[in-house]
Design a protein around this motif. Structure first.
Motif, PDB file in Angstrom:
ATOM      1  N   THR A 110      -6.820   9.367  -5.467  1.00 35.39           N
ATOM      2  CA  THR A 110      -6.411   8.356  -6.447  1.00 35.39           C
ATOM      3  C   THR A 110      -5.892   7.085  -5.783  1.00 35.39           C
ATOM      4  O   THR A 110      -5.603   6.106  -6.465  1.00 35.39           O
ATOM      5  N   GLY A 111      -5.768   7.101  -4.455  1.00 33.53           N
ATOM      6  CA  GLY A 111      -5.291   5.920  -3.748  1.00 33.53           C
ATOM      7  C   GLY A 111      -5.600   6.003  -2.272  1.00 33.53           C
ATOM      8  O   GLY A 111      -5.792   7.090  -1.718  1.00 33.53           O
ATOM      9  N   MET A 112      -5.641   4.852  -1.629  1.00 36.58           N
ATOM     10  CA  MET A 112      -6.031   4.823  -0.227  1.00 36.58           C
ATOM     11  C   MET A 112      -4.957   5.356   0.701  1.00 36.58           C
ATOM     12  O   MET A 112      -5.200   5.555   1.890  1.00 36.58           O
ATOM     13  N   GLN A 545      -1.748 -16.856   3.461  1.00 38.40           N
ATOM     14  CA  GLN A 545      -2.906 -16.072   3.874  1.00 38.40           C
ATOM     15  C   GLN A 545      -2.485 -14.858   4.703  1.00 38.40           C
ATOM     16  O   GLN A 545      -3.046 -13.762   4.542  1.00 38.40           O
ATOM     17  N   GLU A 546      -1.485 -15.042   5.551  1.00 42.21           N
ATOM     18  CA  GLU A 546      -1.003 -13.919   6.358  1.00 42.21           C
ATOM     19  C   GLU A 546      -0.437 -12.814   5.475  1.00 42.21           C
ATOM     20  O   GLU A 546      -0.644 -11.626   5.717  1.00 42.21           O
ATOM     21  N   GLN A 547       0.294 -13.202   4.440  1.00 39.53           N
ATOM     22  CA  GLN A 547       0.826 -12.211   3.499  1.00 39.53           C
ATOM     23  C   GLN A 547      -0.310 -11.474   2.806  1.00 39.53           C
ATOM     24  O   GLN A 547      -0.270 -10.244   2.645  1.00 39.53           O
ATOM     25  N   ALA A 548      -1.347 -12.214   2.408  1.00 42.13           N
ATOM     26  CA  ALA A 548      -2.492 -11.579   1.750  1.00 42.13           C
ATOM     27  C   ALA A 548      -3.201 -10.609   2.694  1.00 42.13           C
ATOM     28  O   ALA A 548      -3.611  -9.514   2.296  1.00 42.13           O
ATOM     29  N   LEU A 549      -3.322 -11.001   3.952  1.00 39.55           N
ATOM     30  CA  LEU A 549      -3.987 -10.142   4.931  1.00 39.55           C
ATOM     31  C   LEU A 549      -3.198  -8.866   5.194  1.00 39.55           C
ATOM     32  O   LEU A 549      -3.778  -7.813   5.480  1.00 39.55           O
ATOM     33  N   ARG A 550      -1.873  -8.942   5.110  1.00 44.74           N
ATOM     34  CA  ARG A 550      -1.044  -7.761   5.330  1.00 44.74           C
ATOM     35  C   ARG A 550      -1.036  -6.819   4.136  1.00 44.74           C
ATOM     36  O   ARG A 550      -0.691  -5.651   4.261  1.00 44.74           O
ATOM     37  N   THR A 552      -1.942  -4.241   1.361  1.00 47.71           N
ATOM     38  CA  THR A 552      -2.861  -3.106   1.246  1.00 47.71           C
ATOM     39  C   THR A 552      -3.090  -2.712  -0.212  1.00 47.71           C
ATOM     40  O   THR A 552      -4.022  -1.974  -0.521  1.00 47.71           O
ATOM     41  N   HIS A 553      -2.227  -3.170  -1.105  1.00 49.73           N
ATOM     42  CA  HIS A 553      -2.448  -2.918  -2.525  1.00 49.73           C
ATOM     43  C   HIS A 553      -1.724  -3.986  -3.338  1.00 49.73           C
ATOM     44  O   HIS A 553      -1.003  -4.823  -2.776  1.00 49.73           O
ATOM     45  N   THR A 554      -1.925  -3.957  -4.636  1.00 48.53           N
ATOM     46  CA  THR A 554      -1.341  -4.958  -5.524  1.00 48.53           C
ATOM     47  C   THR A 554      -0.567  -4.260  -6.634  1.00 48.53           C
ATOM     48  O   THR A 554      -0.677  -3.052  -6.829  1.00 48.53           O
ATOM     49  N   VAL A 569       2.235  -7.254  -3.229  1.00 52.36           N
ATOM     50  CA  VAL A 569       3.535  -6.586  -3.181  1.00 52.36           C
ATOM     51  C   VAL A 569       4.430  -7.384  -2.234  1.00 52.36           C
ATOM     52  O   VAL A 569       4.335  -7.267  -1.012  1.00 52.36           O
ATOM     53  N   THR A 570       5.274  -8.225  -2.801  1.00 57.16           N
ATOM     54  CA  THR A 570       6.132  -9.135  -2.040  1.00 57.16           C
ATOM     55  C   THR A 570       7.589  -8.877  -2.430  1.00 57.16           C
ATOM     56  O   THR A 570       7.861  -8.148  -3.391  1.00 57.16           O
TER      57      THR A 570
END
Length: 582
Positions: A110-112, A545-550, A552-554, A569-570
């Motif tokens: 159900t999840g990575m 962009q660095e935050q987006a690259l880090r 793994t899920h939303t 997830v911030t």
């Protein structure tokens, strides 16, 4: 072309195993589901009937906690080919079940976060159980989870959650070994549900289901109908557990006690979004056997058709209509796609850029539109507006648009009359359609350009996943748009599309629309955040962009019923939920 396995999962403790029997007789695999069964005795009776009335492949779905109590059921299956789908497992349970003669063992994912656990396990495949499915689910949809599993591990992949005819073809072309049906079949003639119970499932669209407890790491999707107080009770217990960790056990106990196929409203039914297909499939096919035989044949036809038409190639009908090289649109992103330089980068590389006007005032809009017009020259470009802004702000933005006249427009949360206003100015306009029920009304009111954006997209999201939304919308378009009208209709698919595999899936599921003459393309927003040009043009900063690259899920931040935004997830997201819990 690789064969496509068709599996069905149906409640194990109802009056008969009709769906499983019909599936096995049609050449599929019929499985009985133990997870929310309240009587193992009834399951055993149904399993014995299933074994006695079929010679094909059958099996069980159960979770790791049920293995000990269900050992006698597993013994009944020995001696003939059978399948086991195991959820909520640990390593020792998998070892005990694997290696049995005539058994195919699938692990439910159900999840990575489960990827490292399953990677080297001795199993025959994994089930990508998407968020759309009924019962216990994770955050990721079947569309996203399938892509992850096909890319990042070697086991065969079977897809569950929102699966229909078109999406089965998409999964097949992506490389999935099989698809799993559940709620889609609950109104077929072989359904074990009493007629009175079936009446609660008539004419649903899928948005009537909801996931409760997702922030506790133990989300459960159930059907929510007017007057079903059990759902309100579960929701309240989940909220209490979110605010007070000592209440988590109360929530878990309530799920075990209340989620089942018992009396409607007294029990919370584990129903997924694919229930939105059930009435249509019953009316069209009547029996499970006819449906499965049609599906296997039709998925091959979809793939052959997509190979013939190649709807997303350069110079496609939609690309020609847009005046771009590719039928690709860059979705408007608030405070991101509001730079002329970024629009130029998209246009130069063959896509259609859209500026996000959001809540910009008229003077700001006019300056931005003029900069973009002067920089892009002959390249086509568009504007993205919010259909629900104040009338005063909307008119100020419209004044600027009338003066500059961009090539296209996108209206989020818009209406056909708003799109028609643009068309009267000579600006073709797309509108989002969040629900299948709205599409016929939009067509009647003259709208001809649509964006079908699934819940996987970034920012504001609708209720339905891409698979469920697209499957339903394709059926509605084929029903309401004739061959003569087809060339005048344009459709952009959005939500979870980002690479060749996801684009191939869209090409395949949309192939019948192209055959009808309907122009199709794809719209992407998030994918552009990972480009060099997004930073160089100032659309986003490098830290963004660095935050987006880090990531793994939303997560979805819900500010109210029906109002959710998908975000990374911030610290802000964590603060949002901490505040909500307080």
């Amino acid at each position: 072309m690789n064969p496509l396995a068709c599996l069905s999962i149906s409640p194990g403790d109802l009056v008969h195993p009709g769906i499983a029997i019909a599936t096995a007789r049609a050449g599929g695999v019929g499985l009985l589901d133990l997870e929310f069964s309240t009587s193992l005795e009834s399951v055993e009776q149904n399993l014995r009937k299933l074994l006695a009335k079929t010679t094909g492949e059958v099996g069980l779905r159960l979770n790791g906690q049920q293995l000990q109590d269900a050992s006698h059921l597993l013994d009944l299956l020995r001696g003939r080919p059978h399948w086991i789908i195991l959820s909520g497992f640990n390593v020792s349970q998998v070892s005990d079940l694997s290696g049995v003669e005539n058994r195919r063992l699938l692990l439910e994912v159900t999840g990575m976060d489960q990827l490292s656990t399953i990677a080297k396990m001795p199993v025959d495949g994994v089930v990508a159980r998407g968020n759309e499915a009924g019962g216990r689910v994770g955050e990721e949809s079947a569309f996203i989870l399938t892509q992850h599993l096909l890319d990042k591990q070697q086991h065969a992949v079977y897809v569950q959650g929102g699966i229909g005819v078109a999406t089965s073809a998409a999964c097949r072309v992506a490389g999935a070994a099989g698809v799993i049906f559940d709620d889609q079949l609950l109104l077929m003639s072989e359904s074990p549900l009493p007629v009175a119970s079936q009446s609660h499932l008539e004419k649903l669209g899928g948005q009537e289901t909801e996931v409760i407890g997702s922030r506790l790491g133990d989300g459960v999707r159930v059907l929510n109908r007017p007057g079903w107080k059990v759902v309100s009770t579960l929701r309240k217990l989940a909220d209490n557990a979110e605010a007070n960790s000592e209440k988590v056990k109360d929530w878990a106990d309530a799920v075990d006690e209340n989620v089942s196929w018992g009396p409607p409203g007294v029990a919370a039914w584990p129903v997924g979004q694919a229930i939105g297909y059930a009435s249509r499939y019953r009316d069209r096919f009547r029996t499970v056997g006819r449906f499965i035989q049609y599906l296997v044949r039709e998925t091959e036809h979809y793939i052959n058709l997509a190979n013939e038409i190649r709807p997303l190639q350069a110079g496609s009908p939609l690309a020609a209509d847009h005046g771009t090289r590719f039928p690709i649109a860059q979705g408007p992103m608030t405070r991101v796609s509001d730079r002329a330089g970024f629009a130029m980068a998209v246009a130069e590389n063959g896509g259609m850029p859209f500026l996000a006007l959001a809540l910009m005032k008229g003077e700001q809009v006019l300056d931005l539109l003029k900069q973009t017009r002067d920089l892009l020259g002959d390249h086509p470009w568009g504007v993205g507006l919010l259909g629900f802004v104040s009338q005063r702000l909307r008119e100020a933005q419209m004044d600027a648009i009338r003066e500059v006249k961009p090539s296209f427009a996108v209206i989020a949360g818009g209406r056909p009359d708003q799109a028609n206003q643009f068309e009267a100015m000579g600006i073709p306009a797309y509108i989002h359609v969040p629900s299948p029920a709205l599409l016929p009304l939009f067509l009647e009111q003259g709208a001809r350009r649509f964006i079908l954006e699934g819940r996987e997209c970034g920012g504001h999201v609708g209720p339905l996943s891409s698979f469920v939304l697209w499957e339903n919308m394709i059926e509605v378009l084929l029903e309401h748009v004739s061959e003569n009208e087809g060339p005048g209709v344009s459709v952009l698919f959005a939500g979870g599309i980002h690479d060749s595999r996801s684009a191939a899936m869209v090409s395949t599921l949309a192939a019948p629309l192209c055959k009808r003459g309907i122009r199709i393309g794809i719209l992407m927003g998030t994918a552009y955040l990972f480009t060099r040009e997004a930073v160089e043009s100032g659309a986003i900063r490098s830290g963004f962009q660095e935050q987006a690259l880090r990531s793994t899920h939303t997560v979805n931040l819900e500010t109210g019923p029906g109002h959710a935004s998908r975000c990374a997830v911030t610290p802000f997201a964590r603060e949002f939920y901490n505040t909500r819990a307080q």
